[in-house]
Design an enzyme around this catalytic site. Structure first.
Site, PDB file in Angstrom:
ATOM      1  N   ARG A   1      20.033  24.749  24.277  1.00 50.89           N
ATOM      2  CA  ARG A   1      19.675  24.675  22.861  1.00 50.89           C
ATOM      3  C   ARG A   1      18.250  25.157  22.621  1.00 50.89           C
ATOM      4  NH1 ARG A   1      15.810  22.558  20.634  1.00 50.89           N
ATOM      5  NH2 ARG A   1      16.124  20.557  21.673  1.00 50.89           N
TER       6      ARG A   1
ATOM      7  N   ILE B   1       5.387  27.415  27.426  1.00 48.53           N
ATOM      8  CA  ILE B   1       6.016  28.296  26.450  1.00 48.53           C
ATOM      9  C   ILE B   1       7.444  28.616  26.887  1.00 48.53           C
ATOM     10  CG2 ILE B   1       5.809  30.436  25.171  1.00 48.53           C
ATOM     11  CD1 ILE B   1       3.506  28.384  24.766  1.00 48.53           C
ATOM     12  N   THR B   2       8.423  28.085  26.159  1.00 51.93           N
ATOM     13  CA  THR B   2       9.829  28.350  26.461  1.00 51.93           C
ATOM     14  C   THR B   2      10.135  29.838  26.296  1.00 51.93           C
ATOM     15  OG1 THR B   2      10.485  26.139  25.772  1.00 51.93           O
ATOM     16  CG2 THR B   2      12.205  27.817  25.807  1.00 51.93           C
TER      17      THR B   2
ATOM     18  N   ALA C   1      11.823  24.317  13.865  1.00 52.60           N
ATOM     19  CA  ALA C   1      12.360  23.985  15.182  1.00 52.60           C
ATOM     20  C   ALA C   1      12.692  22.507  15.294  1.00 52.60           C
ATOM     21  CB  ALA C   1      11.362  24.394  16.256  1.00 52.60           C
TER      22      ALA C   1
ATOM     23  N   GLU D   1       7.509  19.886  20.453  1.00 51.10           N
ATOM     24  CA  GLU D   1       7.564  20.042  18.988  1.00 51.10           C
ATOM     25  C   GLU D   1       7.028  18.792  18.288  1.00 51.10           C
ATOM     26  OE1 GLU D   1       8.157  22.943  18.457  1.00 51.10           O
ATOM     27  OE2 GLU D   1       9.673  23.681  19.839  1.00 51.10           O
TER      28      GLU D   1
END
Length: 396
Positions: free
Chosen positions: A101, A174-175, A253, A374
């Site tokens: 996800r 950082i994804t 997000a 987030e």
């Protein structure tokens, strides 16, 4: 597995018959994503988690084919789906794995949204169609090694040199960074915080994979180093002025997380019910004991309450009235309850609860990351507290 349907199509965990409040399009989108997760993610995700690597580029292309990337955006190859439909997609994706996800959320709600909302028409045409198709992977460079919850203190700098910009600094956690083709990077300038589209092949850009993670192992996470990275003037996102711009992307997000966390919780609860109804102790299934049923009942109630909250926020978003502090309520509650459900389900599975043959501890470990990214729970508590009191406690 995707949620089985009984009683005229009602999911067995839908105690309040909430499925009937969805539109037919919502249910169709949920079904498509659920089937994709069932065939493409579930058979492999335990191994991806174990080896700490997932086929991100392959998944991105497959997700692009069904319109998952930037699906709540309009134009430029994006599906233009409702906020509720996007939330349901996030729920199904995270029922497979939080890392999967995260791939979709970072691509669509952070990198693509930043360009869609704040970019020039040329930037939108250049990047968004290929990102929507999964041909290009994006990441979102805001968090720094020493500045996570306090992005206003970022040290990454962008200075003008003639008509160019020169970026120096670093971003952490950082994804998608190690596999990304472009990054939306936020930097401090003499005029305030600005956003830039940075192709990862630009000289001076280095991405390093973060290893030895105990959570989100089916997700690619990295550090970005910017060493005098020279960019043309048109790399700047023209409408992104000030810190409010990246924070609005985070709100996008976070909304997906409100739904996604429920998917992880639902998958854990399914596993616990399946296990409890087949596991025999003292001559009967453990699901027949009062303590086990009390645990299952409490978890199902919290899952339904979280779903009602997510659905309400989705409808506010579709009406254009959703406020950031309302998203904070959703993330704070649903992630907190999801991780509690995962831990409780682990107790029902006993020793098998720590086995990779079952999804429960994988979800619990993943949710440890979801709990803090987030915006940590504490940050969301302060956002809500400020709304309640009119006083900011962020500097106190």
């Amino acid at each position: 597995m995707t949620e089985a349907f009984t009683r005229a199509g009602t999911p067995p965990l839908d105690l309040l018959d909430l499925d009937g409040s969805l539109t037919e399009e919502d249910r169709q989108i949920r079904s498509v994503v659920g089937q994709l997760v069932a065939t493409r993610v579930r058979p492999h995700v335990a191994r991806w988690y174990e080896i700490g690597q997932a086929p991100v580029r392959e998944l991105a292309v497959e997700f692009g084919k069904v319109g998952l990337l930037g699906m709540h955006l309009t134009g430029y190859g994006c599906a233009g789906a409702s906020a509720v439909a996007y939330g349901l997609a996030c729920l199904e994706l995270e029922a497979g794995d939080s890392g999967v996800r995260s791939l979709v959320s970072v691509q669509g709600s952070l990198a693509m949204y930043a360009i869609w909302r704040y970019g020039s028409e040329e930037q939108k045409q250049q990047w968004l169609p290929r990102m929507a198709a999964g041909e290009l992977i994006g990441c979102f460079g805001l968090t720094e090694p020493d500045h996570g919850s306090d992005p206003a203190s970022m040290t990454t700098r962008a200075r003008r040199d003639g008509t160019d910009w020169v970026l120096t600094g670093g971003k952490m956690w950082i994804t998608n960074a190690p596999v990304a083709d472009l990054a939306v990077v936020w930097a401090r300038t003499d005029e305030g915080v600005r956003g830039f589209v940075v192709p990862m092949a630009t000289p001076g850009v280095t991405a390093r994979e973060i290893r030895h993670k105990m959570s989100l192992r089916a997700s690619s996470t990295g550090e970005i180093v910017l060493d005098d990275v020279r960019l043309p003037a048109d790399a700047q996102l023209p409408a992104a002025t000030g810190l409010r711009a990246p924070l609005s992307c985070l709100t996008e997000a976070r909304y997906g997380i409100v739904w996604g966390a429920l998917g992880a919780a639902r998958d854990c609860l399914h596993a616990a019910i399946d296990y409890a109804t087949s596991r025999m102790q003292f001559g009967r299934p453990i699901a027949g004991f009062q303590l086990t049923q009390a645990k299952l009942a409490d978890m199902a109630v919290e899952l339904q309450k979280g779903y009602l909250l997510a659905l309400h926020l989705g409808r506010l978003a579709d009406a254009g009235t959703l406020r950031p502090e309302q998203v904070s309520v959703g993330k704070l509650n649903n992630v907190r309850e999801a991780i509690a459900i995962a831990r409780e389900c682990r107790t029902i599975l006993g020793a098998n609860g720590i086995s990779g043959e079952y999804p429960v501890l994988r979800h619990a470990n993943n949710l440890e990351s979801v709990l803090t990214y987030e915006g940590t729970s504490e940050i969301h508590q302060l956002v809500i507290g400020q709304r309640l009191t009119g006083l900011s406690a962020f500097n106190g």
